[in-house]
Design a protein around this motif. Sequence first.
Motif, PDB file in Angstrom:
ATOM      1  N   ARG A 146       0.731  -1.329  -0.233  1.00 44.30           N
ATOM      2  CA  ARG A 146       0.020  -0.438  -0.059  1.00 44.30           C
ATOM      3  C   ARG A 146       1.288   1.449   0.106  1.00 44.30           C
ATOM      4  N   ALA A 147       1.922   1.088   1.112  1.00 42.79           N
ATOM      5  CA  ALA A 147       2.434   2.998   1.062  1.00 42.79           C
ATOM      6  C   ALA A 147       3.631   3.089  -0.052  1.00 42.79           C
ATOM      7  N   PHE A 148       4.120   1.749  -1.012  1.00 45.13           N
ATOM      8  CA  PHE A 148       4.970   1.588  -2.413  1.00 45.13           C
ATOM      9  C   PHE A 148       4.104   2.304  -3.325  1.00 45.13           C
ATOM     10  N   CYS A 149       2.513   1.708  -3.795  1.00 40.89           N
ATOM     11  CA  CYS A 149       1.692   2.015  -4.007  1.00 40.89           C
ATOM     12  C   CYS A 149       0.907   3.898  -3.768  1.00 40.89           C
ATOM     13  N   GLU A 150       0.837   4.197  -3.402  1.00 43.51           N
ATOM     14  CA  GLU A 150      -0.017   5.195  -3.112  1.00 43.51           C
ATOM     15  C   GLU A 150       1.402   6.297  -2.694  1.00 43.51           C
ATOM     16  N   THR A 151       2.989   6.283  -2.791  1.00 41.19           N
ATOM     17  CA  THR A 151       3.394   7.363  -2.587  1.00 41.19           C
ATOM     18  C   THR A 151       4.623   6.887  -3.928  1.00 41.19           C
ATOM     19  N   SER A 152       4.763   5.718  -4.652  1.00 40.91           N
ATOM     20  CA  SER A 152       5.710   5.689  -5.791  1.00 40.91           C
ATOM     21  C   SER A 152       4.734   5.697  -7.328  1.00 40.91           C
ATOM     22  N   HIS A 153       3.613   5.379  -7.259  1.00 39.12           N
ATOM     23  CA  HIS A 153       2.279   6.159  -8.578  1.00 39.12           C
ATOM     24  C   HIS A 153       0.921   5.362  -8.431  1.00 39.12           C
ATOM     25  N   PRO A 154       0.944   7.568  -7.925  1.00 37.46           N
ATOM     26  CA  PRO A 154      -0.056   8.092  -7.160  1.00 37.46           C
ATOM     27  C   PRO A 154      -1.315   7.904  -8.212  1.00 37.46           C
ATOM     28  N   THR A 155      -1.025   7.965  -9.998  1.00 32.93           N
ATOM     29  CA  THR A 155      -1.106   7.747 -10.633  1.00 32.93           C
ATOM     30  C   THR A 155      -1.950   7.282 -10.901  1.00 32.93           C
ATOM     31  N   VAL A 156      -1.436   5.765 -11.268  1.00 30.69           N
ATOM     32  CA  VAL A 156      -1.576   5.032 -12.502  1.00 30.69           C
ATOM     33  C   VAL A 156      -3.216   4.742 -12.250  1.00 30.69           C
ATOM     34  N   SER A 157      -3.516   4.170 -13.043  1.00 24.30           N
ATOM     35  CA  SER A 157      -4.695   3.530 -13.052  1.00 24.30           C
ATOM     36  C   SER A 157      -5.156   1.939 -13.417  1.00 24.30           C
ATOM     37  N   PRO A 158      -6.209   1.551 -12.920  1.00 24.28           N
ATOM     38  CA  PRO A 158      -6.105  -0.144 -13.368  1.00 24.28           C
ATOM     39  C   PRO A 158      -6.073  -0.432 -14.410  1.00 24.28           C
ATOM     40  N   PRO A 159      -5.402  -2.110 -14.950  1.00 23.05           N
ATOM     41  CA  PRO A 159      -6.052  -2.097 -16.590  1.00 23.05           C
ATOM     42  C   PRO A 159      -7.182  -1.909 -16.521  1.00 23.05           C
ATOM     43  N   ALA A 160      -7.616  -1.489 -17.873  1.00 24.18           N
ATOM     44  CA  ALA A 160      -8.496  -1.336 -18.226  1.00 24.18           C
ATOM     45  C   ALA A 160     -10.038  -2.622 -18.388  1.00 24.18           C
ATOM     46  N   ALA A 161      -9.154  -3.709 -18.584  1.00 22.48           N
ATOM     47  CA  ALA A 161      -9.924  -5.444 -18.547  1.00 22.48           C
ATOM     48  C   ALA A 161      -8.918  -6.309 -17.509  1.00 22.48           C
ATOM     49  N   PHE A 162     -10.251  -6.919 -16.466  1.00 25.83           N
ATOM     50  CA  PHE A 162      -9.665  -7.905 -15.520  1.00 25.83           C
ATOM     51  C   PHE A 162     -10.758  -9.330 -16.184  1.00 25.83           C
ATOM     52  N   PRO A 163      -9.383 -10.758 -16.266  1.00 24.73           N
ATOM     53  CA  PRO A 163     -10.276 -11.081 -16.294  1.00 24.73           C
ATOM     54  C   PRO A 163     -11.745 -12.004 -16.151  1.00 24.73           C
TER      55      PRO A 163
END
Length: 147
Positions: free
Chosen positions: A109-126
Amino acid sequence: WNPNVLQAQTTEGDALEWGLHFTQTFATKPVEVTTRNVIVRFIPGREVVWKGSAFGLHTLHAVSFHPVGDGQTEVVIRERMAGPLVLLFGERLRAEAQRVAQEALDGLRAFCETSHPTVSPPAAFPSPSQTPSDTTARDTTAVMSDE
């Protein structure tokens, strides 16, 4: 991002895919443990499952990712252990597995919030038909059984 993993390296292959062999050294208590592992299930963006062993203790780890809306993703960690050590030290192993999983989730959680705060999730999940039925738990968990 995982404070419990001191080292991880591939031993056969290097692509994150089914069949990849790797080792991990963990800062578990009371001693460091190195496991030999192989990925047994991989659904990109959805789930990775690997089995490993050390000292006669056999583990099955599963990490799954579930979109929950608003760009949020729930991460679920599940773990099963088998072998004589589970019979001897089951409660202690359960507590350690829970601690390690929580620290891994907190670190992620800390890595995602500090390193990639604007990354969007993949457009489609299986589609749900491609995932095992037991991944529907809504809590972030680490589970171990004596099976």
